[in-house]
Design an enzyme around this catalytic site. Sequence first.
Site, PDB file in Angstrom:
ATOM      1  N   HIS A 134       2.918  -5.472   2.464  1.00 45.32           N
ATOM      2  CA  HIS A 134       1.902  -4.627   1.839  1.00 45.32           C
ATOM      3  C   HIS A 134       1.081  -5.395   0.817  1.00 45.32           C
ATOM      4  O   HIS A 134      -0.125  -5.172   0.688  1.00 45.32           O
ATOM      5  CB  HIS A 134       2.586  -3.431   1.177  1.00 45.32           C
ATOM      6  N   HIS A 150      -1.573   5.373   2.991  1.00 46.81           N
ATOM      7  CA  HIS A 150      -0.386   5.921   2.328  1.00 46.81           C
ATOM      8  C   HIS A 150       0.444   6.630   3.393  1.00 46.81           C
ATOM      9  O   HIS A 150       0.806   7.792   3.267  1.00 46.81           O
ATOM     10  CB  HIS A 150      -0.774   6.856   1.187  1.00 46.81           C
TER      11      HIS A 150
END
Length: 758
Positions: free
Chosen positions: A56, A102
Amino acid sequence: MTDTTAILAHLQAVQDEAAGLEHGIKQDEWGRLVGRLERRPNLVELGIYSVMWSEHCSYKSSRRHLSKFPTKGPRVIQGPGENAGVIDIDDGQAAIFKMESHNHPSYIEPYQGAATGVGGILRDVFTMGARPIALVNALRFGSPDHPKTRSLVAGVVAGIGGYGNCVGVPTVAGETQFDEGYNGNILVNAMAVGLADQDKIFYARGATPGNPIFYVGSKTGRDGIHGATMASAEFSEGDEEKRPTVQVGDPFTEKLLIEACLELMATDAIQAIQDMGAAGLTSSSVEMAASGGENGEGIGVMMDLDKVPQREEGMTAYEIMLSESQERMLMVLYPDKIDIAKAVFDKYDLSAEVIGETTDTGRLVLTQFGETVCDIPVAPLAEDAPNYDRPWNEPPKRAPFDISKYPEPEDYGDVLLKLMSCPDMASKRWVWEQYDRHVMGDTMDSSQSGGDAAIVRIHGTNKALAICSDCNPHYVAADPYEGGKAVVAEAYRNLSAVGAEPIAITDNLNFGNPEKPNTMGYIVKAIEGMAEACRDLCFPVVSGNVSLYNETDGVAIPPTPVVGGVGLIKDLSKTATLKGAQPGDTLIVIGQTNGALGASLYARTVLGLKGDALGAPPPVDLAEEVRIGGFIRSLIQSGLVNAVHDVSEGGIACAAAEMALASGCGVTLVPDREPGDQRAEPGLFGEDQGRYLIAASEEQRREWESKGFMPATLGKFGGDSVVLETGWGVEGATFTVPLATLRAAHEGWLPAYMGAVD
């Protein structure tokens, strides 16, 4: 070495490897970490390495391929590498925008996962000095038949609306799709667009040694710890246990934070600024240190964690550094501006403390309770993170789709109704009516109500931004290279269709596990296809996000590289939407129809096909996209159209039906076709790229003809039905669908599914 010493060393190595794996650091990465550090890390240092080296934060599987994207252009001020991309929109103004995912948090806790996705992307924009003016979302859910889908839809939509509405930024564009491939791993991609003056843009880079580090916003709690690591791992059934890693958002605090930051930015107190997003205080401090120095050579950071505002007692250094509590920012101030900064944040009742200072050591040094709990070099955390050249397999090619293998439908009107009411094509009114689309008073048109792109006026001017979000994962699954091209080309068409000059894109690349060569092949080829389209369309990538490991129990999502496009409308009086068709207008198609039904909505929904049976997707001719897109924009500029709509899923028939529904005016349609076609499906429902439908009056058409252009006409607007004439003169080959029936089918599916109607 004695046997006992060897045994102890072996046990230590096993424990080290286990600790690393628990933190997402594999065996080879552990060796790399220890080699860079020249010792074993303590727990705090291990936690910091784990988040900074996560997929990420480090893009370790993708960044060598992301470098293939064109990132510069005549209007690009800032490309990838900052919190968001920046483009020139004339008059000394800039648009600042980015999209991020998300996904995992929204599956585990849909309301807070989606809400904090909105909050995080807003901070990426206003941390650069921009006032947010628009929000966009791209949502993918599982099959409507899956037992979790309905509750996930309800929670995600409520979270997006709850946060965006309260913070006072309009949600103006988006897309919502359903597919069984997302049953165990939904996608929630959020995009924000902001407005700033070009001479008042703030960056994370540029901090120099000897300046105070200023923490502002909410206090730090234990929510969201290891969120970045969770976002870089696969799911397994039952992973709802990971609920504590989901952040909790407060949009009212975010609103105060926006106003306080923008007020402080007007005082020239800030040298560098970074929001605390994924990995919280760790990533914000490390990223500012790594890009600091007068020449970007990097600096050091020293912080006293006792000074970090905390809302829970007994927090450890590990928890403080890895917390992803929301609504927080980190700044480097000029020393003589501390009192001014504190006064601003006191005014808004927000925590604000000096927690450390920048140094010239190139190291991240943390203390707590008077002891040093971390002392590691910054460089290995940032640019020296792993950069893998993952092995990948060339994705298989599908055969062209052959409609002759399948029976011709008996009633094309029923086909149109089925397509217009299927989960992907059905109106998402139930979704977007929960979003405030008009707060701030500058939303001129919203793409969520069926338009191609949202139009948001630049306040106090006669110009606007056009904004869209696009991806057809079915094309990418069928051929990632052509599908990648198609994703970018559709965004280009959607902006052109409202009369905007396409300027740049942000992207959100959602894929499965990159350690699997087949999955990595789709990632590589999709990026290469997108990159080619960006180059040929002069449509560069200025920001983005990669979301990998979107898998549950080893099953990956469909490859879903989402694109957010932004364009400039210089004169609001010269725009078009799909709503303007008038009775008597001619329906015109611009672009070549070849009847491409591979990977189409028709093949999936009407024929019920899956996988290889869907065939190859439609090819994309990028030179034609440029030529036709420019022509469409020139028509709009000249006022020679009443309505424009790009042709995408569902082909000409569905695009014309959407125009009819939007205008409240029926249309009679004769399918565009190739000579020798014996069947109507290719002309009605084929998804050939590079096409637009136009509604033009007789006067406008005569003006076209005076310029030597004779367009291909498909039919006329008028009446109260959509009429499909499929037989080219054959008696009995006309199918009529009343607009009222079509509207009920189109708008009725989602409310019925969500239980909003009986």
